[in-house]
Design a protein around this motif. Structure first.
Motif, PDB file in Angstrom:
ATOM      1  N   ASP A  26     -70.872  70.905 -53.309  1.00 27.76           N
ATOM      2  CA  ASP A  26     -71.614  69.636 -53.264  1.00 27.76           C
ATOM      3  C   ASP A  26     -72.024  69.250 -51.851  1.00 27.76           C
ATOM      4  N   ASN A  50     -85.924  75.001 -52.887  1.00 24.49           N
ATOM      5  CA  ASN A  50     -85.276  73.703 -52.679  1.00 24.49           C
ATOM      6  C   ASN A  50     -83.755  73.854 -52.825  1.00 24.49           C
ATOM      7  N   GLN A  52     -81.794  72.751 -55.132  1.00 24.71           N
ATOM      8  CA  GLN A  52     -81.410  73.115 -56.506  1.00 24.71           C
ATOM      9  C   GLN A  52     -81.468  74.632 -56.692  1.00 24.71           C
ATOM     10  N   GLU A  53     -82.527  75.264 -56.207  1.00 28.26           N
ATOM     11  CA  GLU A  53     -82.629  76.720 -56.316  1.00 28.26           C
ATOM     12  C   GLU A  53     -81.534  77.404 -55.503  1.00 28.26           C
ATOM     13  N   ARG A  55     -78.503  76.280 -54.763  1.00 28.21           N
ATOM     14  CA  ARG A  55     -77.217  76.184 -55.461  1.00 28.21           C
ATOM     15  C   ARG A  55     -77.185  77.074 -56.697  1.00 28.21           C
ATOM     16  N   ALA A  56     -78.316  77.201 -57.388  1.00 28.55           N
ATOM     17  CA  ALA A  56     -78.390  78.097 -58.542  1.00 28.55           C
ATOM     18  C   ALA A  56     -78.205  79.544 -58.104  1.00 28.55           C
ATOM     19  N   SER A 109     -80.838  77.339 -64.812  1.00 27.25           N
ATOM     20  CA  SER A 109     -81.948  77.414 -65.763  1.00 27.25           C
ATOM     21  C   SER A 109     -81.842  78.676 -66.613  1.00 27.25           C
TER      22      SER A 109
END
Length: 196
Positions: A26, A50, A52-53, A55-56, A109
């Motif tokens: 986090d 970004n 989000q990508e 962390r994915a 995703s």
């Protein structure tokens, strides 16, 4: 501080995974990573869309690492032996790489998960181990959920110092594996009873 040359999505992802183990997933940010590489934030965005990508990507990398560790541990084993090896590999990964492990719990995703054969491999490993107990659907899915929630819950509590009793956590872990083995061997199939 790392050098700027050779900046790639893979290097950035690995650095993010290492940072996650140090400060928690986090707290991984593009700015913190940019400082690690000695570059401006914008330099990272040419490789990673970004946060989000990013962390994915860490989640997918960690999933591959964890799956590889479990696969090596359970190879050639069955029953209680395989269950124990699986559980120990899971716990070892969670305790050794806390940030990466936490990332494996993040939603990814369908598109990204589907592009990784390791996601399917991890599922196949778990289901394969449980089939040795004679389980079939929907009992297999229920058993997978039991194991995942037990392994994740225990490892997460242990990693955060959630067990204050003097009892050795490794000893408790062994007894939990024994109890899970018995539960899996004696699995009650209500679905067969309902259909007869």
């Amino acid at each position: 501080m790392m050098v700027r040359a050779g900046l790639t999505a893979e290097r950035i992802t690995l650095a993010a995974a290492e940072l996650a183990d140090e400060v928690g997933i986090d707290n991984v940010t593009m700015s913190a990573l940019a400082r690690r590489f000695g570059v401006k934030d914008a330099s990272l965005y040419s490789h990673i869309k970004n946060l989000q990508e990013l962390r994915a990507r860490v989640a997918m990398t960690a999933a591959v690492e964890k799956t590889d560790l479990i696969a090596a541990a359970v190879a050639g084993r069955a029953g209680r032996d395989a269950l124990g090896a699986f559980a120990h590999a899971w716990r070892e990964y969670a305790l050794r790489y806390p940030g990466r492990y936490a990332a494996t719990q993040l939603p990814v995703s369908t598109e990204m998960a589907g592009s990784s054969p390791s996601a399917l491999r991890g599922i196949e490993l778990t289901y394969g181990m449980l089939r040795a107990y004679g389980l079939a659907e929907p009992d297999l899915t229920d058993a997978v959920r039991l194991l995942r929630s037990t392994f994740h819950g225990y490892a997460s509590l242990e990693a955060t110092g959630g067990f204050s009793h003097t009892r050795d956590t490794a000893a408790s872990w062994e007894r939990i594996i024994d109890a899970l083995h018995v539960a899996l061997e004696q699995w009650p199939s209500r679905y067969e009873e309902q259909s007869s």
